[in-house]
Scaffold this motif. Structure first.
Motif, PDB file in Angstrom:
ATOM      1  N   HIS A  21       0.825  -1.212   0.000  1.00 36.34           N
ATOM      2  CA  HIS A  21       0.000   0.000   0.000  1.00 36.34           C
ATOM      3  C   HIS A  21       0.863   1.268   0.000  1.00 36.34           C
ATOM      4  CE1 HIS A  21       0.848  -0.410   4.335  1.00 36.34           C
ATOM      5  NE2 HIS A  21       0.663   0.910   4.377  1.00 36.34           N
ATOM      6  N   ILE A  24       3.512   2.229  -5.653  1.00 37.63           N
ATOM      7  CA  ILE A  24       2.632   2.577  -6.763  1.00 37.63           C
ATOM      8  C   ILE A  24       3.234   2.031  -8.049  1.00 37.63           C
ATOM      9  CG2 ILE A  24       3.740   4.852  -7.048  1.00 37.63           C
ATOM     10  CD1 ILE A  24       1.035   5.921  -7.982  1.00 37.63           C
ATOM     11  N   SER A  51       8.063   3.641  -4.299  1.00 35.10           N
ATOM     12  CA  SER A  51       7.331   4.139  -3.139  1.00 35.10           C
ATOM     13  C   SER A  51       6.780   5.535  -3.411  1.00 35.10           C
ATOM     14  CB  SER A  51       8.244   4.166  -1.926  1.00 35.10           C
ATOM     15  OG  SER A  51       9.283   5.118  -2.113  1.00 35.10           O
ATOM     16  N   PHE A  52       5.823   5.902  -2.575  1.00 38.24           N
ATOM     17  CA  PHE A  52       5.244   7.239  -2.712  1.00 38.24           C
ATOM     18  C   PHE A  52       6.275   8.318  -2.418  1.00 38.24           C
ATOM     19  CE2 PHE A  52       1.320   4.766  -2.083  1.00 38.24           C
ATOM     20  CZ  PHE A  52       0.550   5.281  -3.123  1.00 38.24           C
ATOM     21  N   ASN A  56       7.259  11.185  -4.987  1.00 37.24           N
ATOM     22  CA  ASN A  56       7.151  12.608  -4.653  1.00 37.24           C
ATOM     23  C   ASN A  56       8.441  13.359  -4.960  1.00 37.24           C
ATOM     24  OD1 ASN A  56       4.499  12.381  -3.795  1.00 37.24           O
ATOM     25  ND2 ASN A  56       5.084  11.938  -1.669  1.00 37.24           N
ATOM     26  N   ASP A 225      -2.958  14.305  -7.549  1.00 36.98           N
ATOM     27  CA  ASP A 225      -2.345  13.003  -7.261  1.00 36.98           C
ATOM     28  C   ASP A 225      -1.770  12.974  -5.850  1.00 36.98           C
ATOM     29  OD1 ASP A 225      -3.005  12.184  -9.753  1.00 36.98           O
ATOM     30  OD2 ASP A 225      -1.035  12.536 -10.631  1.00 36.98           O
ATOM     31  N   LEU A 226      -1.139  14.062  -5.448  1.00 35.65           N
ATOM     32  CA  LEU A 226      -0.587  14.113  -4.094  1.00 35.65           C
ATOM     33  C   LEU A 226      -1.687  14.018  -3.042  1.00 35.65           C
ATOM     34  CD1 LEU A 226       2.111  16.901  -4.561  1.00 35.65           C
ATOM     35  CD2 LEU A 226       2.527  14.477  -4.204  1.00 35.65           C
ATOM     36  N   GLU A 228      -4.580  12.567  -3.435  1.00 33.87           N
ATOM     37  CA  GLU A 228      -5.068  11.191  -3.444  1.00 33.87           C
ATOM     38  C   GLU A 228      -4.112  10.261  -2.707  1.00 33.87           C
ATOM     39  OE1 GLU A 228      -5.634  10.230  -7.519  1.00 33.87           O
ATOM     40  OE2 GLU A 228      -7.513  11.362  -7.716  1.00 33.87           O
ATOM     41  N   ASP A 229      -2.805  10.490  -2.865  1.00 34.00           N
ATOM     42  CA  ASP A 229      -1.828   9.676  -2.144  1.00 34.00           C
ATOM     43  C   ASP A 229      -1.973   9.853  -0.637  1.00 34.00           C
ATOM     44  OD1 ASP A 229      -0.950   8.909  -4.582  1.00 34.00           O
ATOM     45  OD2 ASP A 229       0.823  10.198  -4.582  1.00 34.00           O
ATOM     46  N   MET A 232      -4.945   7.928   0.480  1.00 30.26           N
ATOM     47  CA  MET A 232      -4.684   6.495   0.508  1.00 30.26           C
ATOM     48  C   MET A 232      -3.843   6.109   1.720  1.00 30.26           C
ATOM     49  SD  MET A 232      -3.982   5.682  -3.523  1.00 30.26           S
ATOM     50  CE  MET A 232      -3.579   3.980  -3.135  1.00 30.26           C
ATOM     51  N   ARG A 233      -2.920   6.957   2.112  1.00 30.51           N
ATOM     52  CA  ARG A 233      -2.111   6.668   3.286  1.00 30.51           C
ATOM     53  C   ARG A 233      -2.939   6.741   4.574  1.00 30.51           C
ATOM     54  NH1 ARG A 233       3.764   9.666   2.559  1.00 30.51           N
ATOM     55  NH2 ARG A 233       4.347   8.662   0.596  1.00 30.51           N
TER      56      ARG A 233
END
Length: 238
Positions: A21, A24, A51-52, A56, A225-226, A228-229, A232-233
């Motif tokens: 999770h 990506i 990884s996120f 980033n 997108d950030l 949404e990330d 999700m976290r």
């Protein structure tokens, strides 16, 4: 053990085992950001994961690249305008000064005579001369006048003066007409150059606005997108 391995995967960039999770796939990354990643990691393909945090980092690089490109493009626009103006000889020159340098002695004399002949000074002097001529011949030299009434000699002098003065004035007028035609040509060239430069500026500004709008949309998409990330976290914690 299999369930544990299923929950973890390897990041293609750092080679670390991380929870799925927090990773990506490359297929969910925007093309611009993906191009930067592939430029630094040629082995990164569409099936790779990262990884996120790593994503980033490249998102930040991509945004910096966009901003630098926009500033550079604006500077290039200013440079293009300056070069378009300085590439050709300046058209708006002083025509009077240029023509004065090319005048011959005859042209200068003709201009002086035409200027003097069209002034009140000439009119007053001319009438004074006529009155003096007639007074001398009628009153002072009445018995021995050199030009008695009806002043034939004076009429001859006036006819000769008019015959000589007319073509001289015409010479000056013709030169002034040529000067006006040249001034009109210069004005046309200057106006045409200004019109073309203004049209070029409009096209460049329109292109710049459209290009900037596209960049702003890309920046907004990355910001989405950030967000949404982040959401999700936050879901696993909830």
């Amino acid at each position: 053990m299999s369930k544990s391995n299923h929950r973890f995967a390897v990041s293609a960039l750092s080679k670390k085992h991380l929870p799925r999770h927090l990773l990506i796939p490359a297929s969910n990354i925007r093309p611009g950001v993906l191009a930067l990643i592939k430029a630094d990691h040629p082995d990164f393909d569409d099936n790779s994961l990262l990884s996120f945090d790593e994503l980033n980092v490249y998102r930040k690089k991509y945004l910096e690249k966009i901003l630098v490109h926009e500033v550079g493009e604006l500077s290039q626009l200013e440079q293009d305008v300056i070069e378009s103006i300085n590439s050709n000889e300046l058209l708006s020159t002083n025509i009077d000064f240029t023509q004065e340098e090319n005048l011959t002695l005859g042209n200068r004399v003709a201009d002086k005579i035409a200027s003097f002949g069209g002034s009140w000074t000439f009119i007053l002097l001319f009438f004074s001369f006529l009155l003096l001529w007639m007074a001398v011949n009628v009153y002072l030299l009445a018995s021995k006048a050199f030009d008695p009434f009806p002043f034939i000699l004076l009429n001859l002098i006036l006819s000769c003066l008019a015959a000589i003065q007319a073509p001289i004035i015409m010479m000056s007028q013709n030169r002034k007409e040529a000067k006006d035609r040249q001034r009109s040509e210069y004005d046309y060239k200057v106006n045409l150059k200004a019109e073309l430069e203004i049209r070029l500026l409009h096209e460049k500004i329109d292109h710049l606005i459209v290009h900037q709008n596209q960049r702003l949309i890309e920046i907004q998409e990355i910001q989405v997108d950030l967000l949404e990330d982040i959401m999700m976290r936050m879901k696993p914690k909830l």
